[in-house]
Design an enzyme around this catalytic site. Structure first.
Site, PDB file in Angstrom:
ATOM      1  N   LYS A  43     -49.612 -36.958  -6.286  1.00 32.71           N
ATOM      2  CA  LYS A  43     -49.504 -36.550  -4.913  1.00 32.71           C
ATOM      3  C   LYS A  43     -48.082 -36.161  -4.549  1.00 32.71           C
ATOM      4  O   LYS A  43     -47.834 -35.479  -3.567  1.00 32.71           O
ATOM      5  CB  LYS A  43     -49.912 -37.712  -3.991  1.00 32.71           C
ATOM      6  CG  LYS A  43     -51.305 -38.240  -4.208  1.00 32.71           C
ATOM      7  CD  LYS A  43     -51.506 -39.502  -3.311  1.00 32.71           C
ATOM      8  CE  LYS A  43     -52.743 -40.261  -3.731  1.00 32.71           C
ATOM      9  NZ  LYS A  43     -52.801 -41.577  -3.044  1.00 32.71           N
ATOM     10  N   GLU A  99     -42.999 -30.442  -9.707  1.00 34.80           N
ATOM     11  CA  GLU A  99     -43.022 -31.911  -9.770  1.00 34.80           C
ATOM     12  C   GLU A  99     -42.072 -32.498  -8.736  1.00 34.80           C
ATOM     13  O   GLU A  99     -41.077 -31.871  -8.369  1.00 34.80           O
ATOM     14  CB  GLU A  99     -42.567 -32.370 -11.163  1.00 34.80           C
ATOM     15  CG  GLU A  99     -43.660 -32.968 -12.031  1.00 34.80           C
ATOM     16  CD  GLU A  99     -44.147 -34.337 -11.561  1.00 34.80           C
ATOM     17  OE1 GLU A  99     -44.207 -34.592 -10.345  1.00 34.80           O
ATOM     18  OE2 GLU A  99     -44.482 -35.148 -12.422  1.00 34.80           O
ATOM     19  N   ILE A 101     -40.476 -35.671  -9.222  1.00 31.48           N
ATOM     20  CA  ILE A 101     -39.364 -36.350  -9.884  1.00 31.48           C
ATOM     21  C   ILE A 101     -39.635 -36.460 -11.381  1.00 31.48           C
ATOM     22  O   ILE A 101     -40.771 -36.676 -11.795  1.00 31.48           O
ATOM     23  CB  ILE A 101     -39.136 -37.750  -9.241  1.00 31.48           C
ATOM     24  CG1 ILE A 101     -37.886 -38.425  -9.791  1.00 31.48           C
ATOM     25  CG2 ILE A 101     -40.354 -38.643  -9.379  1.00 31.48           C
ATOM     26  CD1 ILE A 101     -37.424 -39.606  -8.932  1.00 31.48           C
ATOM     27  N   VAL A 102     -38.616 -36.278 -12.173  1.00 31.03           N
ATOM     28  CA  VAL A 102     -38.725 -36.471 -13.619  1.00 31.03           C
ATOM     29  C   VAL A 102     -37.900 -37.696 -13.980  1.00 31.03           C
ATOM     30  O   VAL A 102     -36.699 -37.752 -13.752  1.00 31.03           O
ATOM     31  CB  VAL A 102     -38.239 -35.234 -14.394  1.00 31.03           C
ATOM     32  CG1 VAL A 102     -38.314 -35.486 -15.896  1.00 31.03           C
ATOM     33  CG2 VAL A 102     -39.075 -34.016 -14.016  1.00 31.03           C
ATOM     34  N   ASP A 103     -38.601 -38.687 -14.508  1.00 28.65           N
ATOM     35  CA  ASP A 103     -37.987 -39.970 -14.852  1.00 28.65           C
ATOM     36  C   ASP A 103     -37.814 -40.005 -16.376  1.00 28.65           C
ATOM     37  O   ASP A 103     -36.828 -39.503 -16.900  1.00 28.65           O
ATOM     38  CB  ASP A 103     -38.905 -41.073 -14.310  1.00 28.65           C
ATOM     39  CG  ASP A 103     -38.346 -42.479 -14.461  1.00 28.65           C
ATOM     40  OD1 ASP A 103     -37.257 -42.638 -14.993  1.00 28.65           O
ATOM     41  OD2 ASP A 103     -39.029 -43.437 -14.038  1.00 28.65           O
ATOM     42  N   GLY A 105     -39.690 -38.325 -18.412  1.00 29.10           N
ATOM     43  CA  GLY A 105     -40.034 -36.988 -18.870  1.00 29.10           C
ATOM     44  C   GLY A 105     -41.414 -36.891 -19.507  1.00 29.10           C
ATOM     45  O   GLY A 105     -41.905 -35.796 -19.767  1.00 29.10           O
ATOM     46  N   THR A 107     -44.409 -37.406 -18.264  1.00 27.99           N
ATOM     47  CA  THR A 107     -45.408 -36.723 -17.428  1.00 27.99           C
ATOM     48  C   THR A 107     -45.241 -35.209 -17.506  1.00 27.99           C
ATOM     49  O   THR A 107     -46.213 -34.474 -17.721  1.00 27.99           O
ATOM     50  CB  THR A 107     -45.287 -37.183 -15.957  1.00 27.99           C
ATOM     51  OG1 THR A 107     -45.402 -38.606 -15.903  1.00 27.99           O
ATOM     52  CG2 THR A 107     -46.373 -36.559 -15.098  1.00 27.99           C
ATOM     53  N   LYS A 131     -33.941 -38.242 -12.946  1.00 27.98           N
ATOM     54  CA  LYS A 131     -33.125 -39.410 -13.311  1.00 27.98           C
ATOM     55  C   LYS A 131     -32.637 -39.169 -14.732  1.00 27.98           C
ATOM     56  O   LYS A 131     -33.268 -39.595 -15.699  1.00 27.98           O
ATOM     57  CB  LYS A 131     -33.963 -40.682 -13.257  1.00 27.98           C
ATOM     58  CG  LYS A 131     -34.489 -41.035 -11.869  1.00 27.98           C
ATOM     59  CD  LYS A 131     -35.259 -42.351 -11.939  1.00 27.98           C
ATOM     60  CE  LYS A 131     -35.987 -42.613 -10.641  1.00 27.98           C
ATOM     61  NZ  LYS A 131     -36.831 -43.829 -10.712  1.00 27.98           N
ATOM     62  N   ASP A 159     -43.214 -41.957  -3.239  1.00 30.56           N
ATOM     63  CA  ASP A 159     -43.680 -43.226  -2.671  1.00 30.56           C
ATOM     64  C   ASP A 159     -43.214 -44.422  -3.484  1.00 30.56           C
ATOM     65  O   ASP A 159     -42.810 -44.310  -4.645  1.00 30.56           O
ATOM     66  CB  ASP A 159     -45.212 -43.259  -2.652  1.00 30.56           C
ATOM     67  CG  ASP A 159     -45.786 -43.496  -4.044  1.00 30.56           C
ATOM     68  OD1 ASP A 159     -45.426 -42.754  -4.975  1.00 30.56           O
ATOM     69  OD2 ASP A 159     -46.574 -44.445  -4.214  1.00 30.56           O
TER      70      ASP A 159
END
Ligand code: IMP
Ligand code: MG
Length: 177
Positions: A43, A99, A101-103, A105, A107, A131, A159
């Site tokens: 989401k 997207e 956020i890329v944490d 990577g 996803t 990040k 979120d």
């Protein structure tokens, strides 16, 4: 978790001007392209996608995809599951994954693979936040809003346990509070 108002990390003004810059860059890079499909990742990307897509000066259509996330935990398992694929035909189209956020990577890397299986003409990626220190896989972000440190952020679509998605700014919370 705490009920305190999240501390501002990236202000509404800074987000809006960066989104305008990204939209100008995308409009110029895709100039003359008549079949750009922006694929928002549900989401978290819904606000970024809404603002970015409305600022583009080129034709575009919108699709959504949903993948499993961390749930309410602030830890990544690295495992990603497809919950909902796009509805439209992407064959021969130019796909831009959008997207939040890329944490680690994982996803985004998984999503690029899913998109390529639809045989598009091209696949590029946009993410509002990265990040950088948390990267576990090598994945290209063609259009990046901001780099941040290793902290949990909410707002502008993001979120924590489904809370704070509609804040106009990006704020920091500490899940252990
Ligand atoms: P990755 O697979 O580790 O790159 O995780 C990406 C996904 O984790 C994002 O699409 C978000 O759904 C979620 N995520 C990671 N960090 C945050 C955060 O700080 N706030 C909100 N969601 C996050
Ligand atoms: Mg996400």
């Amino acid at each position: 978790m705490n009920d305190a108002t999240p501390e501002v990390l990236i202000s509404e003004d800074d987000i809006q001007s960066r989104v305008a810059e990204l939209a100008a860059q995308i409009s110029s890079d895709y100039e003359g392209c008549s079949d750009l499909v922006m694929v928002g990742v549900l989401k978290g990307s819904f606000i970024f996608l809404a603002d970015l897509s409305r600022r583009l000066e080129i034709p575009r259509t919108i699709e959504f995809i949903a993948v499993s996330s961390y749930g309410n935990k602030a830890l990544s398992s690295g495992a990603v599951r497809l919950v909902m694929d796009v509805r439209g035909d992407l064959d021969g189209k130019h796909v831009l994954i959008v997207e939040d956020i890329v944490d680690t990577g994982h996803t985004l890397k998984y999503l690029i693979g899913i998109m390529k299986s639809h045989r598009p003409a091209s696949v590029k990626t946009a993410a509002l936040v990265r990040k950088a220190d948390r990267a576990e896989v090598d994945v290209t972000i063609d259009y990046l809003g901001f780099d941040i440190g290793d902290e949990w952020v909410v707002g502008y679509g993001l979120d924590f346990a489904e809370q704070n998605r509609t804040l106009p700014y990006i704020g920091v919370i500490k899940p252990d509070d």
